[in-house]
Design a protein around this motif. Structure first.
Motif, PDB file in Angstrom:
ATOM      1  N   ARG A  45      46.321 -49.079   5.210  1.00 12.11           N
ATOM      2  CA  ARG A  45      46.234 -50.426   4.637  1.00 12.11           C
ATOM      3  C   ARG A  45      44.874 -51.024   4.964  1.00 12.11           C
ATOM      4  NH1 ARG A  45      47.605 -55.346   6.884  1.00 12.11           N
ATOM      5  NH2 ARG A  45      48.806 -54.363   8.554  1.00 12.11           N
ATOM      6  N   PRO A  46      44.138 -51.522   3.961  1.00 12.52           N
ATOM      7  CA  PRO A  46      42.798 -52.046   4.210  1.00 12.52           C
ATOM      8  C   PRO A  46      42.850 -53.423   4.858  1.00 12.52           C
ATOM      9  CG  PRO A  46      43.372 -52.362   1.919  1.00 12.52           C
ATOM     10  CD  PRO A  46      44.499 -51.580   2.534  1.00 12.52           C
ATOM     11  N   SER A  47      41.738 -53.802   5.477  1.00 11.88           N
ATOM     12  CA  SER A  47      41.638 -55.130   6.093  1.00 11.88           C
ATOM     13  C   SER A  47      41.105 -56.130   5.081  1.00 11.88           C
ATOM     14  CB  SER A  47      40.727 -55.079   7.324  1.00 11.88           C
ATOM     15  OG  SER A  47      39.443 -54.586   6.960  1.00 11.88           O
ATOM     16  N   THR A  48      41.658 -56.107   3.879  1.00 11.33           N
ATOM     17  CA  THR A  48      41.247 -56.994   2.805  1.00 11.33           C
ATOM     18  C   THR A  48      42.487 -57.622   2.185  1.00 11.33           C
ATOM     19  OG1 THR A  48      41.292 -55.165   1.218  1.00 11.33           O
ATOM     20  CG2 THR A  48      39.173 -55.654   2.270  1.00 11.33           C
ATOM     21  N   SER A  49      42.268 -58.633   1.354  1.00 11.44           N
ATOM     22  CA  SER A  49      43.381 -59.289   0.671  1.00 11.44           C
ATOM     23  C   SER A  49      43.171 -59.217  -0.827  1.00 11.44           C
ATOM     24  CB  SER A  49      43.497 -60.749   1.110  1.00 11.44           C
ATOM     25  OG  SER A  49      42.320 -61.468   0.793  1.00 11.44           O
ATOM     26  N   THR A  50      44.271 -59.231  -1.559  1.00 15.39           N
ATOM     27  CA  THR A  50      44.226 -59.230  -3.015  1.00 15.39           C
ATOM     28  C   THR A  50      44.558 -60.610  -3.561  1.00 15.39           C
ATOM     29  OG1 THR A  50      44.919 -56.899  -3.017  1.00 15.39           O
ATOM     30  CG2 THR A  50      45.102 -58.108  -5.090  1.00 15.39           C
ATOM     31  N   LEU A  51      45.592 -61.250  -3.002  1.00 24.51           N
ATOM     32  CA  LEU A  51      45.962 -62.612  -3.354  1.00 24.51           C
ATOM     33  C   LEU A  51      46.164 -63.416  -2.088  1.00 24.51           C
ATOM     34  CD1 LEU A  51      47.551 -60.770  -5.714  1.00 24.51           C
ATOM     35  CD2 LEU A  51      48.355 -63.021  -6.359  1.00 24.51           C
ATOM     36  N   ASN A  52      45.718 -64.663  -2.102  1.00 25.95           N
ATOM     37  CA  ASN A  52      45.966 -65.609  -1.013  1.00 25.95           C
ATOM     38  C   ASN A  52      46.732 -66.788  -1.590  1.00 25.95           C
ATOM     39  OD1 ASN A  52      43.237 -64.168  -0.611  1.00 25.95           O
ATOM     40  ND2 ASN A  52      43.766 -64.796   1.447  1.00 25.95           N
ATOM     41  N   PHE A  53      47.757 -67.257  -0.879  1.00 26.79           N
ATOM     42  CA  PHE A  53      48.615 -68.289  -1.454  1.00 26.79           C
ATOM     43  C   PHE A  53      49.224 -69.157  -0.370  1.00 26.79           C
ATOM     44  CE2 PHE A  53      50.612 -64.120  -1.196  1.00 26.79           C
ATOM     45  CZ  PHE A  53      51.723 -64.349  -0.393  1.00 26.79           C
ATOM     46  N   VAL A  54      49.726 -70.318  -0.786  1.00 27.81           N
ATOM     47  CA  VAL A  54      50.404 -71.245   0.110  1.00 27.81           C
ATOM     48  C   VAL A  54      51.862 -71.351  -0.317  1.00 27.81           C
ATOM     49  CG1 VAL A  54      48.305 -72.535   0.585  1.00 27.81           C
ATOM     50  CG2 VAL A  54      49.785 -73.260  -1.288  1.00 27.81           C
ATOM     51  N   ALA A  55      52.686 -71.968   0.520  1.00 27.57           N
ATOM     52  CA  ALA A  55      54.121 -72.094   0.253  1.00 27.57           C
ATOM     53  C   ALA A  55      54.359 -72.750  -1.099  1.00 27.57           C
ATOM     54  CB  ALA A  55      54.791 -72.902   1.362  1.00 27.57           C
ATOM     55  N   GLY A  56      55.254 -72.154  -1.876  1.00 24.44           N
ATOM     56  CA  GLY A  56      55.654 -72.721  -3.147  1.00 24.44           C
ATOM     57  C   GLY A  56      54.713 -72.454  -4.298  1.00 24.44           C
ATOM     58  N   GLN A  57      53.594 -71.775  -4.050  1.00 25.30           N
ATOM     59  CA  GLN A  57      52.584 -71.579  -5.088  1.00 25.30           C
ATOM     60  C   GLN A  57      52.923 -70.392  -5.987  1.00 25.30           C
ATOM     61  OE1 GLN A  57      48.619 -70.888  -3.566  1.00 25.30           O
ATOM     62  NE2 GLN A  57      47.669 -71.849  -5.340  1.00 25.30           N
ATOM     63  N   GLN A  58      52.516 -70.475  -7.236  1.00 24.50           N
ATOM     64  CA  GLN A  58      52.598 -69.363  -8.184  1.00 24.50           C
ATOM     65  C   GLN A  58      51.185 -69.024  -8.621  1.00 24.50           C
ATOM     66  OE1 GLN A  58      55.832 -68.519 -11.326  1.00 24.50           O
ATOM     67  NE2 GLN A  58      54.292 -69.698 -12.424  1.00 24.50           N
ATOM     68  N   LEU A  59      50.773 -67.762  -8.383  1.00 21.68           N
ATOM     69  CA  LEU A  59      49.363 -67.422  -8.539  1.00 21.68           C
ATOM     70  C   LEU A  59      49.211 -65.953  -8.923  1.00 21.68           C
ATOM     71  CD1 LEU A  59      46.665 -69.034  -7.992  1.00 21.68           C
ATOM     72  CD2 LEU A  59      46.564 -67.802  -5.827  1.00 21.68           C
ATOM     73  N   PRO A  60      48.320 -65.642  -9.902  1.00 24.48           N
ATOM     74  CA  PRO A  60      48.073 -64.241 -10.261  1.00 24.48           C
ATOM     75  C   PRO A  60      46.697 -63.768  -9.808  1.00 24.48           C
ATOM     76  CG  PRO A  60      47.450 -65.627 -12.086  1.00 24.48           C
ATOM     77  CD  PRO A  60      47.784 -66.555 -10.934  1.00 24.48           C
ATOM     78  N   ASN A  61      46.494 -62.458  -9.833  1.00 21.55           N
ATOM     79  CA  ASN A  61      45.162 -61.878  -9.698  1.00 21.55           C
ATOM     80  C   ASN A  61      45.176 -60.485 -10.308  1.00 21.55           C
ATOM     81  OD1 ASN A  61      42.469 -61.745  -9.087  1.00 21.55           O
ATOM     82  ND2 ASN A  61      42.722 -61.377  -6.907  1.00 21.55           N
ATOM     83  N   ARG A  62      44.094 -60.157 -11.018  1.00 19.31           N
ATOM     84  CA  ARG A  62      43.944 -58.818 -11.575  1.00 19.31           C
ATOM     85  C   ARG A  62      43.532 -57.863 -10.461  1.00 19.31           C
ATOM     86  NH1 ARG A  62      45.919 -57.772 -16.385  1.00 19.31           N
ATOM     87  NH2 ARG A  62      45.256 -59.905 -16.799  1.00 19.31           N
ATOM     88  N   VAL A  63      44.062 -56.642 -10.507  1.00 15.30           N
ATOM     89  CA  VAL A  63      43.779 -55.642  -9.474  1.00 15.30           C
ATOM     90  C   VAL A  63      43.475 -54.315 -10.150  1.00 15.30           C
ATOM     91  CG1 VAL A  63      44.657 -54.445  -7.440  1.00 15.30           C
ATOM     92  CG2 VAL A  63      45.404 -56.778  -7.916  1.00 15.30           C
ATOM     93  N   ILE A  64      42.382 -53.672  -9.766  1.00 17.70           N
ATOM     94  CA  ILE A  64      42.120 -52.290 -10.155  1.00 17.70           C
ATOM     95  C   ILE A  64      42.262 -51.458  -8.887  1.00 17.70           C
ATOM     96  CG2 ILE A  64      40.431 -50.663 -11.061  1.00 17.70           C
ATOM     97  CD1 ILE A  64      39.272 -52.921 -12.737  1.00 17.70           C
ATOM     98  N   VAL A  65      43.245 -50.555  -8.865  1.00 18.15           N
ATOM     99  CA  VAL A  65      43.601 -49.876  -7.623  1.00 18.15           C
ATOM    100  C   VAL A  65      43.836 -48.390  -7.894  1.00 18.15           C
ATOM    101  CG1 VAL A  65      46.036 -50.528  -7.948  1.00 18.15           C
ATOM    102  CG2 VAL A  65      45.242 -49.860  -5.682  1.00 18.15           C
ATOM    103  N   PRO A  66      43.302 -47.502  -7.035  1.00 12.99           N
ATOM    104  CA  PRO A  66      43.587 -46.072  -7.189  1.00 12.99           C
ATOM    105  C   PRO A  66      45.075 -45.788  -7.013  1.00 12.99           C
ATOM    106  CG  PRO A  66      41.723 -46.425  -5.720  1.00 12.99           C
ATOM    107  CD  PRO A  66      42.344 -47.768  -5.951  1.00 12.99           C
TER     108      PRO A  66
END
Length: 322
Positions: free
Chosen positions: A149-170
């Motif tokens: 598991r990498p030491s990076t993040s893909t999405l960051n969010f707070v309680a109750g939030q709805q949030l997307p992010n595009r990911v290109i992943v092997p």
């Protein structure tokens, strides 16, 4: 290909990422409200000195850059690294399958042989990952199954939030990718939008061509807001004759009047069960979209409310040859 995260902004603002040695374009990549932590995938040409630049529109903000990959020179003799765009297809919705991802939990997801992705010859996938109903502030990391598991993040969010992010992943072991949630519980939705070939296949596909960011739509400039339940079509000029299969653009919702979502899919085809951008009322939020073209165009559906929509073109997938 970078995941760019803005955190601790002192005021509402935006960041524009662009090639070093050029002037900042009139576009944006990441938009945030004061105090929020927000991430977005960015595909940007490399500029002078092998660098990219980031322009902050207002206030002060900390920025985190996580590299996810790179595009190199066009070589028509190579079969790997070619992209095949798909109409969006849902691969996971923990609200109906498996339940929320818990604290410190990793959930593995099979991505090959599903949603239009073939069962073999797949090096990586392009996914839209959405979190909803988190119980606390946390982050999600997406990575190949079987890899550390990498030491990076893909999405960051707070309680109750709805949030997307595009990911290109092997793609990892057993044709899977892994989803790690740091804290609390969160529901996760994953939609696939394309896949990249590996060296074992002759399936073919398209090469990526980057362009300097260009604003191709801003409904605030005379079009008016996107109507409730409305469908719009964007037609790209000359794409059929050139052979363009998909465009890559940053979609930004501004001044949302209600919680809603956008779906982007090829023109002239059936609307899929998928989402590309999720947001709450009053938000300004962006997400990178890979829009497959059909007949040179794509459709956009807005579920609720009457937000404004901004589209900034950053590149396209097209012919393998020169």
């Amino acid at each position: 290909v970078l995941n760019v995260t803005a955190t601790g902004g002192t005021t509402q603002g935006f960041i524009t990422v662009y090639p070093s040695g050029t002037s900042p374009p009139p576009t944006s990549n990441v938009n945030w409200a004061a105090g929020r932590t927000v991430a977005n995938l960015v595909i940007v040409p490399v500029g002078t000195g092998g660098m990219v630049s980031a322009y902050n529109g207002a206030g002060q903000v900390d920025v985190v850059f996580d590299v996810q990959g790179w595009y190199g020179p066009n070589d028509p003799t190579m079969h790997d690294g070619l992209f095949n765009a798909l109409a969006p297809a849902r691969l996971l919705d923990t609200r109906s399958t498996g339940g929320p991802v818990g604290p410190g939990q990793t959930r593995n997801l099979t991505v090959v042989g599903r949603g239009g992705v073939p069962a073999s010859g797949v090096a990586a996938v392009a996914l839209n990952v959405t979190v909803t109903n988190p119980t606390t502030s946390s982050y999600l990391s997406v990575f190949p199954t079987g890899a550390p598991r990498p030491s990076t993040s893909t999405l960051n969010f707070v309680a109750g939030q709805q949030l997307p992010n595009r990911v290109i992943v092997p793609v990892g072991a057993a044709g899977q990718v892994s989803l790690y949630n740091a804290l609390g519980q969160v529901q996760v939705v994953v939609d696939v939008s394309g896949w990249f070939t590996d060296s074992t296949t002759t399936a073919g596909g398209s090469r990526f061509t980057t362009v300097g960011p260009q604003r191709i739509l801003d409904t605030r400039a005379g079009f008016g807001s996107f109507e409730d339940g409305g469908i719009a079509t964007v037609q790209m000029a000359d794409t059929l004759s050139i052979g363009v299969t998909a465009v890559v653009a940053n979609f930004t919702i501004a001044g949302a009047t209600a919680p809603s979502y956008l779906t982007v899919w090829p023109g002239g085809t059936t609307q899929p069960t998928a989402s590309d951008l999720n947001y709450s009322g009053g938000q300004t939020v962006a997400n990178l979209v890979i829009a497959r073209l059909n007949g040179g165009g794509f459709n956009i559906y807005n579920a609720w409310g009457e937000p404004n929509l901004v589209i900034d073109l950053v590149g396209y997938y097209g012919p393998v040859g020169p």
